[in-house]
Design an enzyme around this catalytic site. Structure first.
Site, PDB file in Angstrom:
ATOM      1  N   LYS A 193      -8.361 -18.415  40.954  1.00 33.43           N
ATOM      2  CA  LYS A 193      -9.711 -18.866  40.618  1.00 33.43           C
ATOM      3  C   LYS A 193     -10.042 -20.152  41.371  1.00 33.43           C
ATOM      4  CE  LYS A 193      -8.492 -19.106  36.394  1.00 33.43           C
ATOM      5  NZ  LYS A 193      -8.347 -19.231  34.924  1.00 33.43           N
ATOM      6  N   THR A 220     -18.112 -26.126  30.318  1.00 28.12           N
ATOM      7  CA  THR A 220     -17.100 -25.326  31.006  1.00 28.12           C
ATOM      8  C   THR A 220     -15.824 -25.144  30.189  1.00 28.12           C
ATOM      9  OG1 THR A 220     -16.321 -27.340  32.108  1.00 28.12           O
ATOM     10  CG2 THR A 220     -17.955 -26.009  33.274  1.00 28.12           C
ATOM     11  N   GLY A 236     -13.222 -23.487  28.173  1.00 31.93           N
ATOM     12  CA  GLY A 236     -12.857 -22.114  27.841  1.00 31.93           C
ATOM     13  C   GLY A 236     -13.173 -21.090  28.907  1.00 31.93           C
ATOM     14  N   THR A 237     -13.494 -21.521  30.121  1.00 29.09           N
ATOM     15  CA  THR A 237     -13.811 -20.550  31.170  1.00 29.09           C
ATOM     16  C   THR A 237     -12.613 -19.661  31.497  1.00 29.09           C
ATOM     17  OG1 THR A 237     -13.357 -22.297  32.784  1.00 29.09           O
ATOM     18  CG2 THR A 237     -15.665 -21.871  32.258  1.00 29.09           C
ATOM     19  N   GLY A 238     -11.432 -20.262  31.586  1.00 27.55           N
ATOM     20  CA  GLY A 238     -10.248 -19.473  31.921  1.00 27.55           C
ATOM     21  C   GLY A 238      -9.878 -18.490  30.829  1.00 27.55           C
ATOM     22  N   CYS A 239      -9.931 -18.939  29.586  1.00 24.22           N
ATOM     23  CA  CYS A 239      -9.647 -18.053  28.453  1.00 24.22           C
ATOM     24  C   CYS A 239     -10.625 -16.883  28.435  1.00 24.22           C
ATOM     25  CB  CYS A 239      -9.767 -18.813  27.141  1.00 24.22           C
ATOM     26  SG  CYS A 239      -8.779 -20.311  27.025  1.00 24.22           S
TER      27      CYS A 239
END
Length: 370
Positions: A159, A192, A194-197
Site C-alpha cells: 500500500k 484516516t 482504520g484505513t488498513g483494517c
C-alpha cells in the site's frame, strides 16, 4: 450466500480501527463478521492510551468456538497482540482451507507501537499461511522487504499511502511479478484512522465471495476511498472513516442506484425541497445530480429520456453474460467523458436502461460540489 468472515484483531475503543472497523466493513458489504479479540485498547483519534493483550488461550478459544459452529469463508488478521499468539493462531489457521488476509499491524495511525520485535519476527509464520499480506510501506520495510515477504508463498499488496506526493500507488505482487497496480490521487482528509483494517476486511469478504485476487483488491480499494470521502469528521486527531455511508456502491449483482429524468423549470428547487442534496451542477443549468440519504443518485438533464441505471462491478463481463442469454444492446460498453463506462438497452416495454460502471465517480466525481 452470506460470507462468514473471521476477524482476528484488537479492539479499538474509539471505533475507528481494529475489530470495530472490521465489523462495520464486513456488515456494510453484506457479510457476517465473527471475532477473536487479541487485545483491548483504550484509544481515540488522538492516540492509544493503554493496551491489554488477551491471553493466547482465550484467542484460540474464540476461534474454535465460531469455526466449530458457524464456519468460516475467509479470515482477516490484524493486530495480533504477542509472539505467542501469532504462533498459536498460525498453527490453528494452517488447518483451514479458506482465503486469509494478513494486515501486519505494527503502528497505529497516531504513531503508537502495537507490536514488539518478537511479535514482528513471528509474523513470518502468519505470512506462510496467508493468501495475501497487506503492509503499508514502513511495515513492508520492517518485514524485510518485498522479496522477503514473497519468499513465504503469499501474495503482497504493498500500500502506497505512506509514499510521498499527491498520487498514491498500490501494487499487487506475486512470485511471478507484479500482477496489478492502482494509481489514484490522495484524498485530502485527516479521517484516516482504520484505513488498513478496512481495506483488509473488505478484501477478505470479496475473496470469500469468490472474486479473483486482483478484482477483490480493486473493490476493497473502492470501499476505502468512498469511506474516506464520506468520513463524518469526528475527533480532534485522525478521525474514523465513513463506513456507514458506503451504500449501493459495491457488492455482487447489479445495483439500482441511479435514475435520470428530464429537467423541467423549477425541478432543481423541487428536488432540493424534497431533501435531496445536489452534488453536481453545470454553468448553463442543463444538468444537475442529487444524492439521496441512502446513497442513490438522481440526475436531471434537459431533453433526457427517463432512464434507469444499474451499476455493475464488471460491466464488460455482465454485458457478455446478458448477450449470451439473448439480451440485445443498443450501445456496447463505452467510456464516457463523465468518468462512467456505459452500455444502453431497453426492457420489453421499451423503457430505457443503462448498465454502467463508475466506481467512486457516481457520488464523488472530480467536479462534485463542495
Amino acid at each position: 450466500m452470506t460470507p462468514r468472515v473471521l476477524i482476528v484483531a484488537g479492539s479499538d475503543s474509539g471505533g475507528g480501527a481494529g475489530i470495530q472497523a472490521d465489523i462495520k466493513t464486513v456488515t456494510m458489504l453484506g457479510g457476517h463478521a465473527m471475532t477473536a479479540v487479541t487485545a483491548i485498547t483504550a484509544q481515540n483519534s488522538l492516540g492509544v492510551n493503554a493496551v491489554l493483550p488477551v491471553p493466547a488461550d482465550m484467542v484460540l478459544a474464540q476461534i474454535d468456538a465460531v469455526v466449530g459452529d458457524i464456519g468460516v469463508d475467509a479470515v482477516k488478521i490484524g493486530m495480533i497482540g504477542s509472539a505467542e499468539t501469532a504462533h498459536r493462531v498460525a498453527e490453528r489457521l494452517e488447518t483451514l482451507d479458506v482465503p486469509i488476509v494478513f494486515d501486519p499491524v505494527m503502528v497505529a495511525t497516531s504513531g503508537a507501537t502495537l507490536a514488539d520485535q518478537a511479535t514482528i519476527a513471528a509474523f513470518t509464520r502468519l505470512m506462510r499461511c496467508a493468501t495475501v499480506v497487506t503492509p503499508n510501506l514502513p511495515e513492508l520495510e520492517a518485514l524485510g522487504g518485498e522479496a522477503k515477504v514473497l519468499e513465504q508463498g503469499c501474495a503482497l499488496l504493498a500500500k502506497g499511502g505512506h509514499g510521498a506526493g499527491e498520487m498514491l500507488i498500490d501494487r499487487l505482487v506475486t512470485r511471478d511479478g507484479e500482477l496489478a497496480r492502482w494509481e489514484a490521487p490522495r484524498i485530502p482528509t485527516t479521517s484516516t484512522h482504520g484505513t488498513g483494517c478496512t481495506l483488509a476486511s473488505a478484501l477478505a469478504i470479496f475473496l470469500a465471495l469468490g472474486y479473483p485476487l486482483k478484482a477483490a483488491v480493486a473493490r476493497a480499494r473502492q470501499f476505502v476511498r468512498i469511506a474516506l470521502r464520506d468520513a463524518p469528521g469526528l475527533g480532534a486527531g485522525h478521525g474514523p472513516m465513513g463506513h456507514h455511508h458506503v451504500r449501493l456502491d459495491l457488492g455482487p449483482g447489479a445495483r439500482l442506484n441511479q435514475v435520470t429524468l428530464p429537467l423541467a423549470p423549477g425541478a432543481i428547487d423541487f428536488w432540493r425541497t424534497l431533501g435531496l442534496r445536489q452534488i453536481v451542477s453545470t454553468e448553463d443549468g442543463h444538468y444537475a445530480r442529487f444524492e439521496a440519504a441512502g446513497g442513490a443518485t438522481l440526475s436531471l438533464e434537459a431533453g433526457a429520456e427517463p432512464t434507469i441505471f444499474l451499476e455493475c462491478d464488471d460491466l464488460d463481463a455482465e454485458v457478455a453474460r446478458l448477450r449470451a442469454a439473448g439480451v440485445v444492446f443498443d450501445q456496447p460498453p463505452t467510456d464516457q467523458p463523465w468518468c462512467w463506462r456505459e452500455a444502453r438497452l431497453r426492457d420489453p416495454a421499451g423503457n430505457a436502461l443503462c448498465l454502467y460502471q463508475a466506481d467512486e465517480n457516481r457520488r464523488f466525481p472530480p467536479w462534485r460540489l463542495a
